[in-house]
Design an enzyme around this catalytic site. Structure first.
Site, short mmCIF file in Angstrom:
data_model
loop_
_atom_site.label_atom_id
_atom_site.label_comp_id
_atom_site.label_asym_id
_atom_site.label_seq_id
_atom_site.Cartn_x
_atom_site.Cartn_y
_atom_site.Cartn_z
N GLY A 113 31.78 36.25 50.12
CA GLY A 113 32.81 37.04 49.44
C GLY A 113 32.45 37.17 47.98
O GLY A 113 31.99 38.21 47.52
N ARG A 114 32.60 36.07 47.24
CA ARG A 114 32.31 36.05 45.81
C ARG A 114 30.88 36.52 45.51
O ARG A 114 30.65 37.31 44.60
CB ARG A 114 32.51 34.63 45.29
CG ARG A 114 32.39 34.46 43.79
CD ARG A 114 32.42 32.99 43.39
NE ARG A 114 33.46 32.25 44.10
CZ ARG A 114 34.73 32.17 43.71
NH1 ARG A 114 35.10 32.77 42.59
NH2 ARG A 114 35.61 31.48 44.41
N GLU A 150 29.77 34.09 55.74
CA GLU A 150 31.01 34.69 55.27
C GLU A 150 31.02 34.87 53.75
O GLU A 150 31.88 34.32 53.06
CB GLU A 150 32.20 33.83 55.71
CG GLU A 150 32.29 33.61 57.21
CD GLU A 150 33.47 32.73 57.60
OE1 GLU A 150 34.04 32.07 56.71
OE2 GLU A 150 33.83 32.70 58.79
N GLY A 191 30.79 30.77 50.30
CA GLY A 191 31.00 29.87 49.18
C GLY A 191 29.91 29.82 48.14
O GLY A 191 30.00 29.04 47.18
N CYS A 245 54.81 36.59 29.19
CA CYS A 245 55.64 35.56 28.56
C CYS A 245 55.40 34.20 29.20
O CYS A 245 56.29 33.62 29.83
CB CYS A 245 57.11 35.97 28.65
SG CYS A 245 58.18 34.97 27.62
#
Length: 484
Positions: A342-343, A340, A304, A411
């Site tokens: 990720g980002r 953990e 995180g 659209c």
């Protein structure tokens, strides 16, 4: 089981070929390679005293972004001009990564974790490109999984199953059986999840190493869509239910082995004291679990850690800052630490590269219309997330700087990549990038309006360009209906 990160090395085999399309006279030709996949199948400290790091003297290299504007006004990736890359590949939106930056990001975590027995589990949900997974695995990374297919992909990429962690609030019995067979860690998320893990153990004939995912109810101070550790979250268990789960594990000694505790607070967190607060609570739970006779050896604090999406010079916490807030807590209880990321491993390694289709004005709004859209990159539309946007080359001298909404051709009025951005008025065909697009962008892409998922490339250490994912085509879409 060895908990410390192992450093594996397995070179990929390359099959280079030069793209045949011509570049303009002012551009140099850049060869784009295509990768051929190589596949393998207790010392006690008081909690209050433990939160101060003893590793603050460590020198950390200042972050230098892999995508940056040079004095000539052009955007470069690892010294390679992005405009040149655009002219060397197929003319459509694409994702462009820096392979060296991926390596540097992981090395920052490994440096921070020196002296701590640990597993770095890359969160595959952030970006599931197989070549990126193989690269991270070769650097010693483990994997964090939230579905059976992510587990299958991790195995395909060659990850050590004993360095994989299976998360999720709705794991299917079929996927849990696979996890049990392969020997991955499984985080227990609920009463029914525990029952399914017991059944999976019986079907597979193997005992499952489990961690209890406990919600510490610490406010991560992030968007509610990415907050995961509060008392009303759909994830994890409340601490008042802890005893029931401990009793159930005791009742199933053949099926379950409790090896640790897990928490996950959320995503885009920019204050590391939040991790410290959660770790203090988790240590208290681990102490109680040990008092009941369990040999708990793992603390999983999740991921995180946020990044600088705004490119405004903010000083954000580094992996070293994060680990230093929990280091002495972990060492005081002789625990193996699982993280953990990720980002923070992959987001800043990538740009989403587009061409400007045109510029228009309606009422008081000015629009830059590009060929990319919410179909390829949905974070701004989904979370109202900010990602920095800029042109890849110097604008014409007469270009007026004004506020634009950067929008795509899908659209939907929600199809935007950025709102109220001050940019020079770009000419038709100009290159425009959305920064920090490595995480939760391509992995969340769709084919809405039959916008086919884009190709992906990365810049190698020597500056060459390699294709790491083919573009999807209309023929790919039609194949789902063959034979029906």
């Amino acid at each position: 089981m060895a908990a410390a990160t192992q450093f594996l090395s397995q070179p990929s085999s390359l099959n280079p070929h030069q793209l045949k399309n011509q570049t303009s006279q002012r551009s140099r030709s850049i060869p784009v390679l295509s990768l051929k996949s190589t596949l393998k199948p207790l010392k006690r400290l008081s909690v209050k005293a433990a939160v101060v790091s003893q590793n603050s003297s460590k020198t950390v290299t200042k972050f230098d972004h892999c995508f940056k504007k040079s004095s000539d006004g052009f955007l470069y990736c690892e010294g390679t001009k992005v405009e040149d890359i655009m002219e060397s590949v197929e003319r459509r939106p694409f994702y462009l990564y820096s392979k060296p930056q991926i390596t540097r990001n992981l090395e920052a975590y490994k440096e921070a974790l020196e002296g701590v027995s640990s597993v770095i589990g890359y969160a595959i949900k952030a970006n599931n490109n197989l070549k990126i997974l193989e690269h991270l695995r070769s650097l010693g990374c483990g994997a964090v999984l939230v579905s059976g297919n992510e587990l299958r992909l991790a195995l395909r990429a060659g990850f050590d199953p004993t360095k994989c962690i299976f998360n999720g609030n709705g794991k299917s019995l079929e996927d849990l059986v696979l996890a049990a067979q392969e020997g991955v860690f499984v985080n227990v998320d609920s009463e029914f999840d525990l029952n399914n893990i017991v059944e999976a153990s019986r079907i597979s004939g193997k005992q499952v190493n489990v961690l209890l995912r406990i919600n510490p109810d610490v406010d991560p101070q992030v968007h509610p869509y990415v907050a995961t550790g509060n008392k009303n979250s759909k994830f994890g268990i409340r601490n008042e239910k802890l005893q029931w789960f401990l009793d159930q594990v005791k009742a199933h000694p053949k099926e379950l082995k409790l090896v640790g505790a897990h928490c996950h607070l959320g995503s885009t967190i920019t204050k590391v004291d939040i991790f410290r607060d959660a770790a203090v609570l988790m240590i208290e739970y681990i102490d109680e679990i040990r008092r009941q006779g369990f040999e708990v050896s793992y603390l999983n604090i999740g991921g995180g850690l946020g990044i600088d999406y705004y490119h405004a010079g903010a000083v954000l916490p580094t992996p070293m800052d994060l680990i230093n807030t929990v280091r002495e807590l972990v060492l005081s209880r002789d625990l193996n630490l699982i993280i953990e990321p990720g980002r923070s491993l992959i987001a800043n390694t990538c740009c989403f590269v587009n061409h400007v289709t045109g510029v228009k004005t309606n009422g008081t709004k000015n629009f830059i219309v590009i060929d990319g859209s919410m179909a390829e990159l949905i974070r701004p539309s989904l979370y109202d997330a900010y990602q920095h946007i800029e042109l890849v080359s110097p604008p014409p001298a007469e270009a007026e700087v004004t506020k634009f909404d950067v929008v795509g051709p899908v659209c939907e009025s929600a199809d935007f990549l950025g709102k109220d951005r001050e940019l020079p008025t770009p000419p038709q065909g100009a290159g425009l990038v959305v920064h920090d697009a490595g995480a939760y962008c391509m992995s969340m892409a769709s084919t809405y309006n039959l916008k086919m998922r884009p190709p992906e490339y990365w810049v190698e250490e020597d500056g060459s360009i390699t294709k790491i994912r083919h573009a999807e085509t209309f023929d790919d879409h039609l194949r789902f209906f063959e034979g029906l």
